[in-house]
Design a protein around this motif. Structure first.
Motif, PDB file in Angstrom:
ATOM      1  N   PHE A  52      -0.484  -1.138   0.384  1.00 44.39           N
ATOM      2  CA  PHE A  52       0.558  -0.141   0.638  1.00 44.39           C
ATOM      3  C   PHE A  52      -0.157   1.191   0.832  1.00 44.39           C
ATOM      4  O   PHE A  52      -0.594   1.818  -0.129  1.00 44.39           O
ATOM      5  N   ASP A  53      -0.320   1.611   2.078  1.00 44.59           N
ATOM      6  CA  ASP A  53      -1.057   2.838   2.356  1.00 44.59           C
ATOM      7  C   ASP A  53      -0.235   3.727   3.279  1.00 44.59           C
ATOM      8  O   ASP A  53      -0.148   3.484   4.490  1.00 44.59           O
ATOM      9  N   VAL A  54       0.396   4.743   2.704  1.00 43.87           N
ATOM     10  CA  VAL A  54       1.082   5.762   3.490  1.00 43.87           C
ATOM     11  C   VAL A  54       0.169   6.978   3.507  1.00 43.87           C
ATOM     12  O   VAL A  54      -0.022   7.641   2.479  1.00 43.87           O
ATOM     13  N   LEU A  55      -0.429   7.248   4.661  1.00 42.79           N
ATOM     14  CA  LEU A  55      -1.415   8.317   4.762  1.00 42.79           C
ATOM     15  C   LEU A  55      -0.776   9.689   4.537  1.00 42.79           C
ATOM     16  O   LEU A  55       0.455   9.831   4.456  1.00 42.79           O
ATOM     17  N   ALA A  56      -1.613  10.701   4.447  1.00 38.55           N
ATOM     18  CA  ALA A  56      -1.159  12.068   4.191  1.00 38.55           C
ATOM     19  C   ALA A  56      -0.075  12.483   5.176  1.00 38.55           C
ATOM     20  O   ALA A  56      -0.199  12.286   6.387  1.00 38.55           O
ATOM     21  N   HIS A  57       1.004  13.052   4.628  1.00 39.42           N
ATOM     22  CA  HIS A  57       2.121  13.533   5.450  1.00 39.42           C
ATOM     23  C   HIS A  57       2.797  14.689   4.721  1.00 39.42           C
ATOM     24  O   HIS A  57       2.719  14.792   3.495  1.00 39.42           O
ATOM     25  N   PRO A  58       3.473  15.564   5.446  1.00 37.66           N
ATOM     26  CA  PRO A  58       4.029  16.780   4.850  1.00 37.66           C
ATOM     27  C   PRO A  58       5.511  16.663   4.514  1.00 37.66           C
ATOM     28  O   PRO A  58       6.224  15.791   5.020  1.00 37.66           O
ATOM     29  N   ARG A 104      -0.736   5.323  -1.892  1.00 41.17           N
ATOM     30  CA  ARG A 104      -1.599   4.190  -1.574  1.00 41.17           C
ATOM     31  C   ARG A 104      -1.647   3.189  -2.732  1.00 41.17           C
ATOM     32  O   ARG A 104      -1.353   3.535  -3.876  1.00 41.17           O
ATOM     33  N   THR A 105      -2.074   1.975  -2.405  1.00 41.29           N
ATOM     34  CA  THR A 105      -2.382   1.011  -3.445  1.00 41.29           C
ATOM     35  C   THR A 105      -3.592   1.518  -4.231  1.00 41.29           C
ATOM     36  O   THR A 105      -4.595   1.908  -3.631  1.00 41.29           O
ATOM     37  N   PRO A 106      -3.528   1.544  -5.563  1.00 46.48           N
ATOM     38  CA  PRO A 106      -4.684   1.981  -6.351  1.00 46.48           C
ATOM     39  C   PRO A 106      -5.920   1.146  -6.051  1.00 46.48           C
ATOM     40  O   PRO A 106      -5.819  -0.045  -5.721  1.00 46.48           O
ATOM     41  N   ASP A 107      -7.097   1.755  -6.175  1.00 45.43           N
ATOM     42  CA  ASP A 107      -8.354   1.085  -5.832  1.00 45.43           C
ATOM     43  C   ASP A 107      -8.521  -0.240  -6.569  1.00 45.43           C
ATOM     44  O   ASP A 107      -8.964  -1.235  -5.999  1.00 45.43           O
ATOM     45  N   TYR A 108      -8.138  -0.281  -7.855  1.00 44.57           N
ATOM     46  CA  TYR A 108      -8.406  -1.487  -8.646  1.00 44.57           C
ATOM     47  C   TYR A 108      -7.495  -2.655  -8.284  1.00 44.57           C
ATOM     48  O   TYR A 108      -7.715  -3.782  -8.742  1.00 44.57           O
ATOM     49  N   LEU A 109      -6.487  -2.404  -7.436  1.00 47.01           N
ATOM     50  CA  LEU A 109      -5.576  -3.467  -7.019  1.00 47.01           C
ATOM     51  C   LEU A 109      -5.734  -3.844  -5.554  1.00 47.01           C
ATOM     52  O   LEU A 109      -5.010  -4.715  -5.048  1.00 47.01           O
ATOM     53  N   ARG A 110      -6.678  -3.248  -4.858  1.00 45.79           N
ATOM     54  CA  ARG A 110      -6.733  -3.375  -3.408  1.00 45.79           C
ATOM     55  C   ARG A 110      -7.179  -4.753  -2.912  1.00 45.79           C
ATOM     56  O   ARG A 110      -6.958  -5.093  -1.762  1.00 45.79           O
ATOM     57  N   ASP A 111      -7.793  -5.551  -3.750  1.00 43.65           N
ATOM     58  CA  ASP A 111      -8.220  -6.886  -3.323  1.00 43.65           C
ATOM     59  C   ASP A 111      -7.407  -7.983  -3.992  1.00 43.65           C
ATOM     60  O   ASP A 111      -7.844  -9.134  -4.062  1.00 43.65           O
ATOM     61  N   SER A 112      -6.222  -7.628  -4.454  1.00 42.01           N
ATOM     62  CA  SER A 112      -5.379  -8.589  -5.169  1.00 42.01           C
ATOM     63  C   SER A 112      -3.995  -8.643  -4.531  1.00 42.01           C
ATOM     64  O   SER A 112      -3.523  -7.658  -3.966  1.00 42.01           O
ATOM     65  N   PRO A 113      -3.319  -9.791  -4.616  1.00 40.96           N
ATOM     66  CA  PRO A 113      -1.924  -9.847  -4.172  1.00 40.96           C
ATOM     67  C   PRO A 113      -1.082  -8.854  -4.986  1.00 40.96           C
ATOM     68  O   PRO A 113      -1.356  -8.633  -6.173  1.00 40.96           O
ATOM     69  N   LEU A 114      -0.077  -8.282  -4.361  1.00 41.67           N
ATOM     70  CA  LEU A 114       0.705  -7.244  -5.033  1.00 41.67           C
ATOM     71  C   LEU A 114       2.159  -7.322  -4.596  1.00 41.67           C
ATOM     72  O   LEU A 114       2.454  -7.429  -3.401  1.00 41.67           O
ATOM     73  N   PHE A 115       3.061  -7.289  -5.560  1.00 44.63           N
ATOM     74  CA  PHE A 115       4.486  -7.173  -5.263  1.00 44.63           C
ATOM     75  C   PHE A 115       4.867  -5.694  -5.234  1.00 44.63           C
ATOM     76  O   PHE A 115       4.422  -4.914  -6.089  1.00 44.63           O
ATOM     77  N   MET A 116       5.672  -5.300  -4.261  1.00 42.88           N
ATOM     78  CA  MET A 116       6.174  -3.923  -4.182  1.00 42.88           C
ATOM     79  C   MET A 116       7.696  -3.946  -4.130  1.00 42.88           C
ATOM     80  O   MET A 116       8.289  -4.687  -3.340  1.00 42.88           O
ATOM     81  N   HIS A 117       8.306  -3.140  -4.982  1.00 40.05           N
ATOM     82  CA  HIS A 117       9.759  -3.068  -5.021  1.00 40.05           C
ATOM     83  C   HIS A 117      10.148  -1.750  -5.687  1.00 40.05           C
ATOM     84  O   HIS A 117       9.655  -1.432  -6.770  1.00 40.05           O
ATOM     85  N   GLY A 118      11.014  -0.991  -5.038  1.00 44.46           N
ATOM     86  CA  GLY A 118      11.429   0.271  -5.646  1.00 44.46           C
ATOM     87  C   GLY A 118      12.339   1.076  -4.742  1.00 44.46           C
ATOM     88  O   GLY A 118      12.787   0.609  -3.688  1.00 44.46           O
ATOM     89  N   LEU A 119      12.603   2.294  -5.162  1.00 41.85           N
ATOM     90  CA  LEU A 119      13.439   3.230  -4.412  1.00 41.85           C
ATOM     91  C   LEU A 119      12.628   4.473  -4.073  1.00 41.85           C
ATOM     92  O   LEU A 119      11.920   5.013  -4.921  1.00 41.85           O
TER      93      LEU A 119
END
Length: 294
Positions: A52-58, A104-119
């Motif tokens: 999950f990587d949303v780059l810099a934005h204003p 972004r996805t934290p560095d320590y989770l970047r090589d692991s499967p990840l569930f994302m859910h939220g508002l």
């Protein structure tokens, strides 16, 4: 909730890495109180090659509220904050006259499967605060007011309600409540709320006026008095809203303002890369999408 004025269904929207369910803005209802933008992210599973990587934005003229059910996001901004957002905590960033952040996805989770859910939520600022200096707050789950009323579990994510106040530093009269129930029962909100109100069903269902309403629906009330409704077993809902503003709000990409001219200035500033930059992310950013207006 016998006074339902409008039912808004989640609409698919692409935010780059995956689809989200967009609730606000809606053509027939641009805002509910000061709430101007709501996306339901996921639930989605990212494999070990995805992040999950949303780059810099204003942003200008709003506060962002990030509230996760699953997953983890590393927030960085031009104030120098670097904070990991975990489920149950509230990330509250007030853009004011302008701020830039990445998610972004934290560095320590970047090589692991990840569930994302939220508002992901935007709350427009009152006119007198639109040019304030940007601010950032992170409130841990343990600091958010929560209580039980019978079998109902309440959490005051932001604002004021039921004689309680969330530590989230809001700038207008608003509320965002989470209500969970493991059993079928009646919920009586009564006249505790104010301004405009909406009810979003995350899980389960509610019944009102002989109708059943299910997940991915936002019910907008005719007024803030939600009255009584039946919540079904294993349900989670969110009630939010507050006092509406006297002035119209305009929205263009990530910019919100009571002034179209101020939005145009922000657009040019971002195109010229004149906003502050996040340390270490100076060359990574999302360009202004010329044909992508919300």
């Amino acid at each position: 909730m016998s006074n339902i004025k409008l039912i808004i269904e989640e609409r698919a929207a692409n935010i780059g890495k995956f689809m989200v369910g967009r609730l606000l803005p809606f053509r027939q209802k641009r805002m509910v109180g000061p709430f101007i933008y709501i996306d339901h992210m996921g639930p989605v599973k990212l494999n070990e090659r995805e992040n999950f990587d949303v780059l810099a934005h204003p942003h200008i003229g709003l506060s962002t509220l990030t509230f996760l059910f699953e997953g983890s996001i590393m927030h960085r901004d031009t104030l120098g904050n670097a904070v990991e957002i975990k489920p149950g905590a509230v990330n509250w960033m007030t853009a004011g006259k302008g701020i830039v952040h990445s998610e972004r996805t934290p560095d320590y989770l970047r090589d692991s499967p990840l569930f994302m859910h939220g508002l992901q939520i935007w709350v427009a600022l009152p006119k007198e605060f639109e040019l304030m200096d940007p601010q950032f707050s992170h409130i841990e789950e343990s600091d958010i007011p929560s209580w039980m009323e019978g079998d109902l579990q309440f959490k005051l994510v932001a604002g004021e309600a039921f004689g309680r106040k969330s530590p989230v530093p809001v700038f207008s009269k608003l509320f965002m409540l989470e209500i969970k129930s493991k059993t079928r029962q009646t919920v009586n909100i009564g006249d505790e709320l104010f301004g405009e109100s909406g009810l979003y069903i995350l899980d389960g269902a509610i019944e009102s006026g002989g109708n059943v309403y299910e997940p991915k629906q936002l019910l907008v009330a005719k007024d803030s008095t939600l009255c009584e409704f039946t919540i079904q077993e294993n349900s989670t809902i969110y009630i939010f809203g507050g006092e509406p503003f006297a002035e119209e709000r305009f929205i263009d990409w990530n910019f919100v303002s009571s002034s179209k001219e101020r939005i145009e200035e922000a657009k040019e500033k971002w195109k010229n890369q004149s906003f502050p930059k996040i340390e270490g992310e100076e060359d990574e950013y999302i360009p202004y999408p010329t044909y992508n207006k919300k």
